[in-house]
Design an enzyme around this catalytic site. Structure first.
Site, short mmCIF file in Angstrom:
data_model
loop_
_atom_site.label_atom_id
_atom_site.label_comp_id
_atom_site.label_asym_id
_atom_site.label_seq_id
_atom_site.Cartn_x
_atom_site.Cartn_y
_atom_site.Cartn_z
N LYS A 174 10.60 31.24 65.42
CA LYS A 174 11.32 32.44 66.58
C LYS A 174 11.87 31.20 67.34
O LYS A 174 13.06 31.20 67.59
CB LYS A 174 10.20 32.60 67.46
CG LYS A 174 11.17 33.61 68.61
CD LYS A 174 12.03 34.07 68.54
CE LYS A 174 12.69 35.11 68.38
NZ LYS A 174 12.98 35.21 70.40
N GLU A 181 20.87 30.98 65.67
CA GLU A 181 21.43 32.22 66.66
C GLU A 181 22.48 31.48 67.58
O GLU A 181 23.74 31.99 67.74
CB GLU A 181 20.23 33.43 67.17
CG GLU A 181 21.12 34.11 68.14
CD GLU A 181 20.06 34.91 69.02
OE1 GLU A 181 20.27 34.58 70.47
OE2 GLU A 181 19.20 36.36 68.27
#
Length: 315
Positions: A174, A181
């Site tokens: 993550k 991102e």
């Protein structure tokens, strides 16, 4: 199955609802009264049948650490704690070792989906033993997006969920996800700024919206930028201040430790730092140096924050 959920904020509350819609029982606890079902962690543990699964969805750092430690005093051997927040992966081994001494399992779950997860489902990256992950699997299945189908109509397995490896692998995955991102958002932002800076392009929101179909740069993030521009075409209602959650920093730290070049992600992280400066000390130094060696003009700032030009220094 039953699930105990600690933390009923924007994501936690929606996750609880999605799991309930899948037919499971969720007993929720939050420090703030309102939607919670019990008034304490002790009450949460008492309301669950053994073996228990308790999912922690609170801010990373000390709030998560203290919650996991308190649960370690309340739960029983065979129970499992899931940390679904954005904890640093190095915390996971500490939690797992502490809980293992009491016979309690531990799973770290990187969760992506934000406020849209209730409708679309959540992408899940988990770390832990196969035995502990299996105890939580019905919840993972409820949370993940519906599986797509191939051309023959067969369900494609594995989409939206991955058992990434041992404890820590979920949060590490993550972390990298969020680093990517950062870079994607920075690229979209820079493209928007250039489009808006020229007189040639008359419909900037329309150009960006045109990219959402049939192009190689289409993505959900791009869809969200289109939505933001529909609501505020010039982005005049917000400032250019961008925080970082910590995961971009951790990604860059790991890149340095493992000698992995990450110029795009690193630059996007530093751009967020720059966004918090009203007047960059770095650029002040750059302007001063240009004036010193080349006589290039600089601007002074008066008490009202205006920038009248200053005459050039002789070359």
């Amino acid at each position: 199955m039953q699930l105990g959920l600690v933390g009923l904020g924007k994501m936690g509350g929606n996750m609880a609802e999605r799991v309930r819609r899948a037919g499971h029982e969720v007993i929720g606890y939050d420090r703030s009264p309102g939607a919670r079902d019990v008034d304490s962690l002790q009450g949460l543990v008492d309301a669950l049948e053994a073996p228990r699964v308790v999912w922690v969805m609170v801010p990373s750092g000390d709030p998560t650490r203290s919650t996991v430690r308190e649960l370690g005093e309340l739960l029983s051997p065979g129970d499992v704690v899931v940390d679904g927040g954005n904890s640093k992966f190095t915390d996971d081994k500490v939690h797992a070792d502490e809980l293992a001494e009491k016979g309690i399992g531990y799973v770290d779950a990187g969760v992506s989906g934000g406020v849209w997860g209730l409708q679309n489902g959540y992408a899940l990256m988990v770390g832990g033993t196969a035995e502990d992950v299996a105890k939580v699997q019905p919840v993972f299945d409820a949370l993940k997006p519906p599986a797509p189908h191939d051309e023959q109509g067969n369900e494609m397995p594995g989409v939206g969920f991955v058992h990434a490896g041992p404890v820590g692998a979920g949060h590490f995955a993550k972390m990298v996800h969020n680093g990517i991102e950062y870079a994607m958002m920075q690229a979209y932002g820079e493209g928007y700024e250039l489009l808006a800076a020229v007189d040639l392009v008359e419909d900037v929101p329309g150009v960006i919206a045109s990219w959402t179909q049939g192009t190689v740069i289409r993505s959900w993030l791009l869809d969200l930028l289109v939505k933001a521009l529909q609501e505020d075409p010039g982005l005049d209602k917000i400032t250019g201040y961008a925080e970082d959650s910590g995961e971009g920093r951790w990604t860059v730290e790991q890149a340095i430790e493992h000698a992995v070049p990450m110029p795009a992600i690193s630059a996007s992280l530093f751009a967020r730092f720059a966004s918090r400066q009203d007047d960059s000390p770095t650029m002040k130094a750059v302007a001063a140096l240009r004036n010193q060696f080349g006589g290039h003009s600089v601007q002074s700032v008066d008490s009202r924050g205006n920038n009248p030009p200053v005459s050039e220094k002789p070359a």
